[in-house]
Design a protein around this motif. Structure first.
Motif, mmCIF file in Angstrom:
data_model
loop_
_atom_site.group_PDB
_atom_site.id
_atom_site.type_symbol
_atom_site.label_atom_id
_atom_site.label_comp_id
_atom_site.label_asym_id
_atom_site.label_seq_id
_atom_site.Cartn_x
_atom_site.Cartn_y
_atom_site.Cartn_z
ATOM 1 N N ALA A 78 0.962 -1.155 -0.095
ATOM 2 C CA ALA A 78 -0.051 0.007 0.019
ATOM 3 C C ALA A 78 0.808 1.234 0.146
ATOM 4 C CB ALA A 78 -0.962 -0.043 1.256
ATOM 5 N N HIS A 92 6.049 3.604 -6.472
ATOM 6 C CA HIS A 92 4.958 3.073 -6.930
ATOM 7 C C HIS A 92 4.660 3.637 -8.314
ATOM 8 C CE1 HIS A 92 3.589 0.227 -4.272
ATOM 9 N NE2 HIS A 92 3.386 1.092 -3.298
ATOM 10 N N VAL A 152 -5.337 -3.927 -3.148
ATOM 11 C CA VAL A 152 -4.478 -2.906 -2.621
ATOM 12 C C VAL A 152 -3.703 -2.418 -4.112
ATOM 13 C CG1 VAL A 152 -2.304 -2.430 -1.791
ATOM 14 C CG2 VAL A 152 -3.839 -4.148 -0.588
ATOM 15 N N ALA A 155 -6.183 -0.154 -6.057
ATOM 16 C CA ALA A 155 -6.496 1.299 -5.319
ATOM 17 C C ALA A 155 -5.306 2.225 -5.448
ATOM 18 C CB ALA A 155 -6.694 1.157 -3.542
ATOM 19 N N ARG A 156 -4.146 1.560 -5.285
ATOM 20 C CA ARG A 156 -2.822 2.200 -5.647
ATOM 21 C C ARG A 156 -2.833 2.883 -7.100
ATOM 22 N NH1 ARG A 156 0.694 -1.627 -4.852
ATOM 23 N NH2 ARG A 156 0.741 -2.063 -7.075
ATOM 24 N N GLU A 159 -5.051 5.833 -7.208
ATOM 25 C CA GLU A 159 -4.554 7.325 -6.738
ATOM 26 C C GLU A 159 -3.519 7.516 -7.890
ATOM 27 O OE1 GLU A 159 -3.161 6.997 -2.862
ATOM 28 O OE2 GLU A 159 -4.953 6.443 -1.962
ATOM 29 N N ILE A 168 -6.326 4.300 -1.304
ATOM 30 C CA ILE A 168 -5.734 3.110 -0.345
ATOM 31 C C ILE A 168 -6.231 3.323 0.776
ATOM 32 C CG2 ILE A 168 -3.186 2.727 0.652
ATOM 33 C CD1 ILE A 168 -3.290 1.971 -2.260
#
Length: 191
Positions: A78, A92, A152, A155-156, A159, A168
């Motif tokens: 995350a 990321h 996870v 969601a990342r 973003e 997240i």
């Protein structure tokens, strides 16, 4: 590898060149060209290096309980690691850019698949250990692993790609609310 990682996080995949990598490298640019034919060859080597670093971090948690190991794994996924002076968000973003290239680059896709396979196997092993030790309920290990990792990762990506703030945080709260009560054999007040 550190210079490649730093340059990738700073410039992104599209603007990354061997010249920019060499600028962060304390040795000569010729040495980079001697060992790596292309940017993509170097990036594949970087992904292997990052996987080895991740493996070392996983091994460092081997003596912890399965629930603590799973929490650590989810947190790393995350938030991202802080490596070589680069924060998790930059890490990321770099990996996100590399994944976007994978459909068009077989060597990159193959290495990313290997890294994901290691991650998936690690998560499955943690869950199996938790079941054996009575910390986790008997669950479908593969299904639970894919659900956790996908939730996870997606969601990342929301973003990063769409600027969906708190994705997240929301997914982690949803995992705590919906998934972990099904996984953990008992949820105490300190869980």
């Amino acid at each position: 590898m550190r210079a490649t990682y730093t340059a990738l996080c700073e410039h992104g995949y599209a603007d990354l060149t061997l010249r920019k990598i060499a600028a962060d490298f304390e040795k000569s640019r010729g040495l980079v060209h001697y060992h790596y034919d292309s940017k993509d060859h170097l990036i594949v080597a970087l992904l292997e290096y990052l996987s080895d670093r991740f493996s070392d971090r996983i091994q460092a948690t081997a003596d912890e309980s399965p629930s603590d190991r799973l929490d650590t794994l989810i947190e790393w996924l995350a938030v991202g690691p802080s490596l070589d002076g680069v924060d998790g968000e930059a890490y990321h973003m770099a990996i996100f850019e590399l994944r976007a290239q994978a459909p068009y680059n077989e060597a990159l896709r193959s290495r990313l698949q290997e890294n994901f396979s290691f991650l998936k196997t690690t998560c499955e092993e943690i869950i199996r250990d938790g079941i054996r030790q009575g910390q986790f309920r008997p669950v479908d290990v593969e299904m639970t692993t894919i659900l956790l990792l996908s939730a996870v990762a997606n969601a990342r990506d929301l973003e990063l790609a769409l600027g969906e703030e708190n994705a997240i945080e929301t997914v982690l709260a949803a995992l705590d609310h919906f998934i972990f009560p099904q996984l953990y054999a008992t949820l105490g007040s300190d869980s």
